[in-house]
Design an enzyme around this catalytic site. Structure first.
Site, mmCIF file in Angstrom:
data_model
loop_
_atom_site.group_PDB
_atom_site.id
_atom_site.type_symbol
_atom_site.label_atom_id
_atom_site.label_comp_id
_atom_site.label_asym_id
_atom_site.label_seq_id
_atom_site.Cartn_x
_atom_site.Cartn_y
_atom_site.Cartn_z
ATOM 1 N N ASN A 138 56.035 56.164 57.237
ATOM 2 C CA ASN A 138 56.625 57.491 57.071
ATOM 3 C C ASN A 138 55.657 58.636 57.360
ATOM 4 O OD1 ASN A 138 59.214 56.557 56.169
ATOM 5 N ND2 ASN A 138 58.220 55.987 54.261
ATOM 6 N N LYS A 139 54.432 58.328 57.750
ATOM 7 C CA LYS A 139 53.420 59.360 57.964
ATOM 8 C C LYS A 139 53.300 59.725 59.446
ATOM 9 C CE LYS A 139 52.330 59.509 53.619
ATOM 10 N NZ LYS A 139 53.360 58.803 52.924
ATOM 11 N N THR A 140 52.549 60.778 59.723
ATOM 12 C CA THR A 140 52.380 61.279 61.088
ATOM 13 C C THR A 140 51.728 60.249 61.992
ATOM 14 O OG1 THR A 140 52.088 63.476 60.134
ATOM 15 C CG2 THR A 140 51.474 63.204 62.432
#
Length: 178
Positions: A138-140
């Site tokens: 879910n992170k960049t």
């Protein structure tokens, strides 16, 4: 990219936060200033070692710790500040680092949501003693799961590696007596 001496991979940013508390030798009865507005791992990390999370207020504009509230919550038992760069918006690291220096406190930067974020032209995660970057799906920047902790301290790098590896000294000879 971050221009630091050491980067240590972990299986998750939660593990990175837990290992950071341990690497800094924070333990029973010590206090860590944390944010009430973030994932539970930030407050649980001190508890793993018997330390106490102390919640400071956050800035309405950024969601990051409010420096004045950090200072108000410091006691003789406070050992560290765990700063969260919420939503990729850097915390006020100039004021936070001044407070940490004044009170001789460690600083852990939770940069789970802040890959590439800069404060006054400097990368977040490089101000404090340890920067923790999540690689969760879910992170960049993602790898499915994982984390990278960064530091300029050889000692903290070694301790992070030991904790990651269940205390087994297969990362090199320590020479530690305690």
């Amino acid at each position: 990219y971050y221009n630091v001496k050491y980067s240590i991979s972990m299986n998750s940013a939660t593990s990175g936060l837990y290992a950071s508390i341990g690497a800094l030798r924070i333990g029973y009865g010590d206090e860590v200033i944390v944010s009430p507005y973030t994932m539970s791992a930030c407050a649980i990390a001190p508890l793993i070692y018997g330390a106490i999370p102390v919640f400071a207020d956050v800035e309405i504009e950024t969601g990051s710790l409010k420096p004045e509230s950090i200072e108000k919550n410091i006691s003789s038992k406070t050992k560290a500040i765990l700063v969260v760069h919420q939503f990729g918006i850097p915390a006020d690291m100039e004021k936070i680092m001044a407070i940490a220096e004044k009170h001789k406190l460690f600083v852990i930067e939770d940069c789970a949501q802040a890959h590439g974020a800069k404060y006054n032209g400097k990368n977040v995660g490089t101000f404090g003693d340890i920067g923790v970057f999540s690689m969760n799906v879910n992170k960049t920047i993602q790898s499915g799961e994982g984390c990278v902790c960064i530091t300029n301290s050889e000692d903290l790098s070694y301790r992070l590696q030991l904790i990651r590896n269940h205390g087994e000294a297969v990362v090199g000879s320590s020479g530690y007596k305690d």
